[in-house]
Scaffold this active site. Sequence first.
Site, PDB file in Angstrom:
ATOM      1  N   LYS A 265      57.450  11.065  -2.473  1.00  0.00           N
ATOM      2  CA  LYS A 265      58.825  10.630  -2.188  1.00  0.00           C
ATOM      3  C   LYS A 265      59.295  11.266  -0.883  1.00  0.00           C
ATOM      4  O   LYS A 265      59.335  12.486  -0.768  1.00  0.00           O
ATOM      5  CB  LYS A 265      59.746  11.034  -3.344  1.00  0.00           C
ATOM      6  CG  LYS A 265      61.251  10.857  -3.059  1.00  0.00           C
ATOM      7  CD  LYS A 265      62.121  11.160  -4.282  1.00  0.00           C
ATOM      8  CE  LYS A 265      63.613  11.156  -3.931  1.00  0.00           C
ATOM      9  NZ  LYS A 265      64.487  11.447  -5.091  1.00  0.00           N
TER      10      LYS A 265
ATOM     11  N   LYS B 222      77.020  11.087  -3.991  1.00  0.00           N
ATOM     12  CA  LYS B 222      77.010  12.403  -4.634  1.00  0.00           C
ATOM     13  C   LYS B 222      78.273  13.176  -4.261  1.00  0.00           C
ATOM     14  O   LYS B 222      78.831  12.945  -3.191  1.00  0.00           O
ATOM     15  CB  LYS B 222      75.800  13.206  -4.128  1.00  0.00           C
ATOM     16  CG  LYS B 222      74.457  12.752  -4.653  1.00  0.00           C
ATOM     17  CD  LYS B 222      73.344  13.640  -4.108  1.00  0.00           C
ATOM     18  CE  LYS B 222      71.970  13.167  -4.548  1.00  0.00           C
ATOM     19  NZ  LYS B 222      71.740  13.256  -6.000  1.00  0.00           N
TER      20      LYS B 222
ATOM     21  N   ASP C 158      71.936   6.145  -6.619  1.00  0.00           N
ATOM     22  CA  ASP C 158      71.428   7.509  -6.454  1.00  0.00           C
ATOM     23  C   ASP C 158      70.076   7.695  -7.149  1.00  0.00           C
ATOM     24  O   ASP C 158      69.401   8.694  -6.942  1.00  0.00           O
ATOM     25  CB  ASP C 158      72.464   8.502  -6.993  1.00  0.00           C
ATOM     26  CG  ASP C 158      72.225   9.923  -6.502  1.00  0.00           C
ATOM     27  OD1 ASP C 158      71.378  10.102  -5.609  1.00  0.00           O
ATOM     28  OD2 ASP C 158      72.898  10.830  -7.017  1.00  0.00           O
TER      29      ASP C 158
ATOM     30  N   GLU D  68      67.331   6.540  -6.368  1.00  0.00           N
ATOM     31  CA  GLU D  68      66.603   5.831  -5.305  1.00  0.00           C
ATOM     32  C   GLU D  68      65.142   6.238  -5.230  1.00  0.00           C
ATOM     33  O   GLU D  68      64.302   5.467  -4.769  1.00  0.00           O
ATOM     34  CB  GLU D  68      67.284   6.078  -3.955  1.00  0.00           C
ATOM     35  CG  GLU D  68      66.870   7.354  -3.211  1.00  0.00           C
ATOM     36  CD  GLU D  68      67.212   8.652  -3.953  1.00  0.00           C
ATOM     37  OE1 GLU D  68      68.089   8.600  -4.835  1.00  0.00           O
ATOM     38  OE2 GLU D  68      66.607   9.693  -3.655  1.00  0.00           O
TER      39      GLU D  68
ATOM     40  N   ARG E 295      62.861   6.704  -7.531  1.00  0.00           N
ATOM     41  CA  ARG E 295      61.966   5.872  -8.341  1.00  0.00           C
ATOM     42  C   ARG E 295      61.768   4.502  -7.709  1.00  0.00           C
ATOM     43  O   ARG E 295      60.747   3.863  -7.908  1.00  0.00           O
ATOM     44  CB  ARG E 295      62.511   5.782  -9.777  1.00  0.00           C
ATOM     45  CG  ARG E 295      63.844   5.119  -9.911  1.00  0.00           C
ATOM     46  CD  ARG E 295      64.511   5.457 -11.246  1.00  0.00           C
ATOM     47  NE  ARG E 295      65.103   6.793 -11.240  1.00  0.00           N
ATOM     48  CZ  ARG E 295      65.741   7.336 -12.279  1.00  0.00           C
ATOM     49  NH1 ARG E 295      65.859   6.672 -13.421  1.00  0.00           N
ATOM     50  NH2 ARG E 295      66.256   8.546 -12.189  1.00  0.00           N
TER      51      ARG E 295
HETATM   52  N1  BES Z   1      67.060  13.564  -5.321  1.00  0.00           N
HETATM   53  C1  BES Z   1      67.735  13.431  -6.554  1.00  0.00           C
HETATM   54  C2  BES Z   1      67.231  14.406  -7.593  1.00  0.00           C
HETATM   55  C3  BES Z   1      67.952  15.711  -7.636  1.00  0.00           C
HETATM   56  C4  BES Z   1      69.248  15.781  -8.114  1.00  0.00           C
HETATM   57  C5  BES Z   1      67.338  16.860  -7.265  1.00  0.00           C
HETATM   58  C6  BES Z   1      69.902  16.973  -8.189  1.00  0.00           C
HETATM   59  C7  BES Z   1      67.990  18.074  -7.330  1.00  0.00           C
HETATM   60  C8  BES Z   1      69.266  18.138  -7.795  1.00  0.00           C
HETATM   61  C9  BES Z   1      67.551  12.018  -7.101  1.00  0.00           C
HETATM   62  O1  BES Z   1      67.426  11.022  -6.169  1.00  0.00           O
HETATM   63  C10 BES Z   1      68.775  11.713  -7.896  1.00  0.00           C
HETATM   64  O2  BES Z   1      69.813  11.627  -7.308  1.00  0.00           O
HETATM   65  N2  BES Z   1      68.627  11.547  -9.195  1.00  0.00           N
HETATM   66  C11 BES Z   1      69.720  11.270 -10.042  1.00  0.00           C
HETATM   67  C12 BES Z   1      69.323  10.161 -10.972  1.00  0.00           C
HETATM   68  C13 BES Z   1      70.453   9.623 -11.791  1.00  0.00           C
HETATM   69  C14 BES Z   1      71.429   8.881 -10.900  1.00  0.00           C
HETATM   70  C15 BES Z   1      69.896   8.719 -12.839  1.00  0.00           C
HETATM   71  C16 BES Z   1      70.048  12.547 -10.823  1.00  0.00           C
HETATM   72  O3  BES Z   1      69.122  13.241 -11.228  1.00  0.00           O
HETATM   73  O4  BES Z   1      71.228  12.868 -10.940  1.00  0.00           O
HETATM   74 ZN    ZN Z   2      66.702  11.585  -4.330  1.00  0.00          ZN
HETATM   75 MN    MN Z   3      69.351  10.275  -5.532  1.00  0.00          MN
END
Ligand code: BES
Ligand code: ZN
Ligand code: MN
Length: 505
Positions: free
Chosen positions: A273, A285, A355, A357, A359
Amino acid sequence: MKTTISFSSPAQLETESLVAVVLNETDPSQAEKHKDAKPQLKLATDDPAVQAATSDLLASGELSGKPFEINLLHKPAGLKAKRLLLVSGGSAKKFSSYELRRIAGAAVRAVKSRGIRSLAFISPSQVPAEEGAAAIVEGALIGNFDPDYYRSDRKDQKIDELTILIGGHTDKAAVEKAAKEAEIIGESQNFVRDLVNEPSNRMTPTILADRARKMCQEVGLKCEVYGPDKIKEMKMGAFWSVAQGSDEPPALIVMKYEPSGAPEKPVLGLVGKGITFDTGGISIKPADGMEKMKYDMAGGATMIGTMRAVALLKPKVKVIGIVCATENMPSGKAQKPGDVQIAMSGKSIEIINTDAEGRLVMADGLCYARQLGATHLVDAATLTGAVVVALGYAHAGVFANDDAIFERFHKANQQAGEKMWRLPLDEEYKDQIRSSIADIMNTGGRWGGAINAAMFLQEFAEDTPWIHLDIAGTAWMEEQKPWIAKGPSGIALRSLVEFVRSFAT
Ligand code: BES
Ligand code: ZN
Ligand code: MN
């Protein structure tokens, strides 16, 4: 850092700093009963001169024997070294190359913070010579890295010369080979940390692709980079849906290692990724902590670093590295919740949260790896906050659609000394990502979030044996530790390299 293997006696070596490991032999049950008793400490070397120089200190009762405790003696009696640094390795019973790697890192950080640039490390007799030398080199390189590049007052303290002192009768060439390979691995891990450390204005998808291309040229790998037109032409609708909102063009980075003499199969596909900044997109966010999202390309950087190590170690097995690099931005062109996207595989995806994204880009990356002939897949991604809820900062999450590939990966992982923990992928979870208007949706609700994300990816790995690493909690050290600086950790590279090597014929 220049590394030398030496068989000289520690007492005779002229060095700025000699490092010896102290182990704690106190029986924990006894320690409970006699709280005031002195810990039973011993040196992890039989050298009589070093033992004599330290016997009073070890018997004094002033040392706790806890891991990473440091003591520095100047002009140690009977030794030619200017200084003797004692680093505690903790319990003698538990001591292995895992602890040794960290102790070496801690020694390097202690020595270099004092402005000293060379050290000689006495390899503990408890760990076999080759394994010990490799752990010391890897640990020293990891400890030697500091990410404060942009500070005007950066001291740039580092160790230039490492000597590893091996006792007993060992094959010097074998130890030197182990150290050389460890150097490739440690330097590749630091290369990853370097990439991850860069902020998003200095590490756009284009810059990441340039860095990958440069690395590939240096080590003799094929490298191709595809831009927006090719991504759309290949119908990577999931990848493009994330990229479309950004002014920075995305990059699909494809690196190939095809050594002569390697069999047709297997072909390992490593997919990373590469979100160079994750704002969340329209599902934006909160501002608090958003700056950390520059690290959202850590999985991609890990694959670039792994390809580097593989190219230099030259195992006879084919490997393809793929990085899907893009920003995730809100804009007038950005995708919106409710949109439906068609992935490269033809599956339709309802976007619930922009968010989620990672996956999306990985779905097309995995599909493309299969199209290029990958027979085994491994992906690494800072995919979910939920994996941090589940496993904290200690373990990365591992998922697998096949027990045999998991066992193989697990072995590599143990050997590499990285903490990872398997999480399940049962059919039941599939319900979480069913959509009422498309094949699947890109989120699965709050519970089991790391699993929902992995279930989504599994749809694109299909029947190819596949490992998914969620490194969201482990790719970034939230605080400095004795053996490593705060910032990018370079997690997963060592396990991936061992995994690749396990296929070599
Ligand atoms: N890059 C983030 C994952 C992440 C979130 C890493 C917080 C470290 C701290 C990923 O793209 C993401 O935003 N995931 C979301 C998914 C949700 C919207 C289903 C998450 O984990 O909040
Ligand atoms: Zn991300
Ligand atoms: Mn994200």
